[in-house]
Enzyme design. Structure first.
Site, short mmCIF file in Angstrom:
data_model
loop_
_atom_site.label_atom_id
_atom_site.label_comp_id
_atom_site.label_asym_id
_atom_site.label_seq_id
_atom_site.Cartn_x
_atom_site.Cartn_y
_atom_site.Cartn_z
N SER A 129 0.86 -1.18 0.00
CA SER A 129 0.00 0.00 0.00
C SER A 129 0.90 1.24 0.00
O SER A 129 1.74 1.38 -0.87
CB SER A 129 -0.95 -0.04 1.20
N ASP A 175 -12.26 -18.69 -15.15
CA ASP A 175 -10.84 -19.07 -15.14
C ASP A 175 -10.64 -20.57 -15.28
O ASP A 175 -9.52 -21.08 -15.19
CB ASP A 175 -10.16 -18.56 -13.86
N ASP A 224 -13.94 -22.36 -7.73
CA ASP A 224 -13.34 -22.49 -6.39
C ASP A 224 -13.64 -21.27 -5.53
O ASP A 224 -13.03 -21.08 -4.48
CB ASP A 224 -11.83 -22.70 -6.51
N VAL A 253 -12.89 -18.30 -6.36
CA VAL A 253 -11.83 -17.32 -6.57
C VAL A 253 -11.89 -16.83 -8.01
O VAL A 253 -11.89 -17.63 -8.96
CB VAL A 253 -10.44 -17.93 -6.30
N ASP A 302 -8.42 -6.28 -4.79
CA ASP A 302 -8.13 -5.16 -3.89
C ASP A 302 -9.18 -4.08 -4.08
O ASP A 302 -9.28 -3.48 -5.15
CB ASP A 302 -6.73 -4.62 -4.21
N HIS A 315 -6.77 -6.06 -0.19
CA HIS A 315 -5.76 -5.02 -0.04
C HIS A 315 -4.67 -5.48 0.92
O HIS A 315 -4.88 -5.52 2.13
CB HIS A 315 -6.40 -3.71 0.45
CA CA Z 1 -12.20 -19.63 -10.13
#
Ligand code: CA
Length: 552
Positions: free
Chosen positions: A188, A258, A262, A264, A419, A465
């Site tokens: 940061s 992606d 999951d 994410v 972030d 972040h």
């Molecule tokens: Ca994923």
């Protein structure tokens, strides 16, 4: 490349009981011209067998023994302002001829002692400085209309540079060695400080680990206010709970792009900002932030607000002003304030956005900032004003790092893709400016191939972040960045793909080798591949056509 340095067993052995005392330390404190030591401020103590637990940013250590030193100095032009340094010096033979300077957050240059332990784990003498202030907001104005430029420059780069120079001399003297590797680590504001050293004092540093740098503050601090304008424009009165549910919906909608479901979002560029599917999702939150417990369903208006925030700041002519936040990053800057009089949530300016506009631009001490009548054009004007006023201080986006590269310096730059405080896109825009500036004759892929020799950038999927992100708990995190940087600087081991570990959630403990920019992750049959997808990479580089000069 000079890999030769004194081996640890060649160093004189320290006896902390005699070497870690003020009279023994004093001769090793050598200040650059213009700085004056305050000898009475030196405090020294021995810390023995300290057990450091593993954290997101350090693998931990069962038993650390070190000399703990604090001291203050002044600058000759400002004898009334003491600047306080703190150092942890490990015992020999644990010391490995390294000095690590560490950085702060927000408007502070220091993160306190917690930032010093990750260096000790790797045998580094480690230091931090307050730069002469606890919070720059407290000291930036002498009085209304009079900016304290000494403090501004202390924050911008002088404080950390002095820490490095004093820390290097102390380390060489204390251990009686002739060579010390010079490192910086921070996230940061700390990430910005690291880049400021590589940009300005390239010959003084060997390795910089810069996370989520708070660079380009003329834009960054102002754009914190943008989501509030969107909420104000739409008379939105939903609270944080509803927008959190929108974020969950965005994450669910983007997760699989992606190649692996999951929780994410590893390819946020494949999301887009169209998120109609989340209307009607149920949400429920306990009372918080002064507001009541809530339960309801996501409405159309929340989705409109979220889409406009994700689309990014535009001016009155529809031109793009600044880099948008990534989808799935939450809506931290959209945080609303509970009004006890009206019993409604409202958009009220606060935090760094308010402090920056009042203290740094208007140079007034106001604790409020009225957003009535403030538009995207107003934010643009504030940004242009700050670009001129702080070009050599808060911007920290000089794109030519030739001096640092030619000295052998390495940059390990990383950013959580989710972030919500500083868009990961901010890092990508700078990175690309460095590439274009330093390798002008080469294409994108070829330029990054050259840059990879000394500057690597990693997006951390799902991370927030400067740390893991509870909204995407299966995301990986680089727990030992300093170790990775040391191997690169001292042993020539380019990180290639970045070692990370999932630190929470059902996949806790799983290792992931992250892709380095400009490659992007793509899961195939449960295996993480790194692919070159130029349109995907270019989608991270919005044309800021509202800003009349290049934005590095
Ligand atoms: Ca994923």
């Amino acid at each position: 490349m000079h890999f030769h340095h004194l081996l640890p067993w060649a160093l004189p052995a320290l006896v902390l009981a005699t070497d870690c005392t003020p009279p023994s330390i004093l001769p090793h404190i050598s200040l650059p011209p213009g700085l004056v030591l305050l000898p009475s401020t030196i405090t020294v103590s021995i810390v023995s067998n300290y057990s450091l637990p593993a954290t997101a940013t350090s693998p931990g250590h069962p038993s650390l023994t070190f000399c703990n030193i604090t001291l203050s100095y002044t600058r000759t032009n400002r004898p009334s302002v003491p600047i306080t340094l703190r150092f942890f010096l490990p015992t020999t033979p644990f010391f490995k001829s390294r000095f690590l300077a560490t950085g702060g957050g927000g408007l502070s240059l220091t993160s306190g002692e917690r930032s010093l332990y990750p260096g000790l784990v790797h045998g580094a003498a480690t230091g931090t400085t307050d730069g002469g202030f606890r919070n720059l907001a407290d000291v930036i104005l002498h009085s209304e209309g009079r900016m304290d430029y000494d403090m501004l420059y202390s924050y911008a780069f002088n404080g950390i540079r002095e820490l490095g120079r004093i820390g290097k001399a102390l380390t060489l003297g204390f251990y009686g060695t002739e060579k010390v590797w010079m490192y910086f680590q921070g996230c940061s504001e700390g990430g910005r400080e690291g880049l400021s050293m590589a940009q300005r004092f390239g010959r003084e540093w060997d390795g910089v680990a810069a996370g989520a740098p708070a660079m380009r503050q003329a834009m960054l601090q102002v754009v914190h206010l943008f989501p509030l304008l969107v909420e104000q424009k739409h008379h939105y009165e939903g609270g944080p709970c509803e927008l959190e549910e929108v974020d969950r919906g965005v994450i669910e909608g983007c997760d699989g792009a992606d190649g692996r479901v999951d929780g994410v979002v590893s390819r946020s560029e494949l999301c887009g900002s169209e998120i109609k599917g989340v209307v009607g999702r149920g949400f429920k939150c306990p009372a918080r932030a002064g507001g009541p417990a809530v339960e309801g369903r996501v409405g159309e208006l929340a989705v409109t607000v979220a889409e406009e925030i994700l689309a990014g700041l535009k001016d009155g002519k529809g031109r793009r002003v600044y880099i948008p936040v990534r989808p799935g990053s939450g809506f931290a800057d959209a945080a609303m304030t509970w009004n006890v009089t009206t019993s409604k949530w409202g958009a009220v300016a606060g935090g760094l956005g308010l402090q920056y506009v009042n203290l740094f631009l208007k140079e007034v001490q106001d604790r409020t900032l009225d957003l009535e009548g403030v538009t995207g054009d107003t934010l643009r004007e504030w940004m242009l004003e700050g670009m001129k006023k702080f070009a050599d201080t808060l911007q920290t986006n000089w794109p030519d790092l030739s001096e640092y590269r030619d000295h052998g310096g390495k940059v390990l730059h990383w950013h959580g893709e989710a972030d919500g405080g500083i868009s990961a896109g901010s890092s990508v825009v700078y990175l690309d400016a460095v590439r274009r500036t330093m390798y002008p004759g080469l294409g994108l892929r070829e330029g990054f191939a050259k840059m990879d020799e000394w500057y690597r950038f990693f997006l951390i999927p799902g991370a927030g972040h400067c740390g893991p992100n509870p909204q995407q708990p299966n995301g990986p995190f680089p727990q030992d960045l300093f170790g990775t940087l040391i191997d690169w600087v001292e042993k020539g081991i380019n990180p290639g793909r970045l070692n990370t570990t999932v630190l929470g959630g059902p996949l806790k403990g799983t290792q992931q080798e992250l892709c380095g920019w400009p490659l992007r992750p793509l899961w195939k049959d449960g295996v993480l591949d790194c692919v070159y997808d130029q349109p995907a990479v270019e989608s991270w580089l919005p044309e800021l056509d509202s800003i009349p000069v290049p934005v590095y």
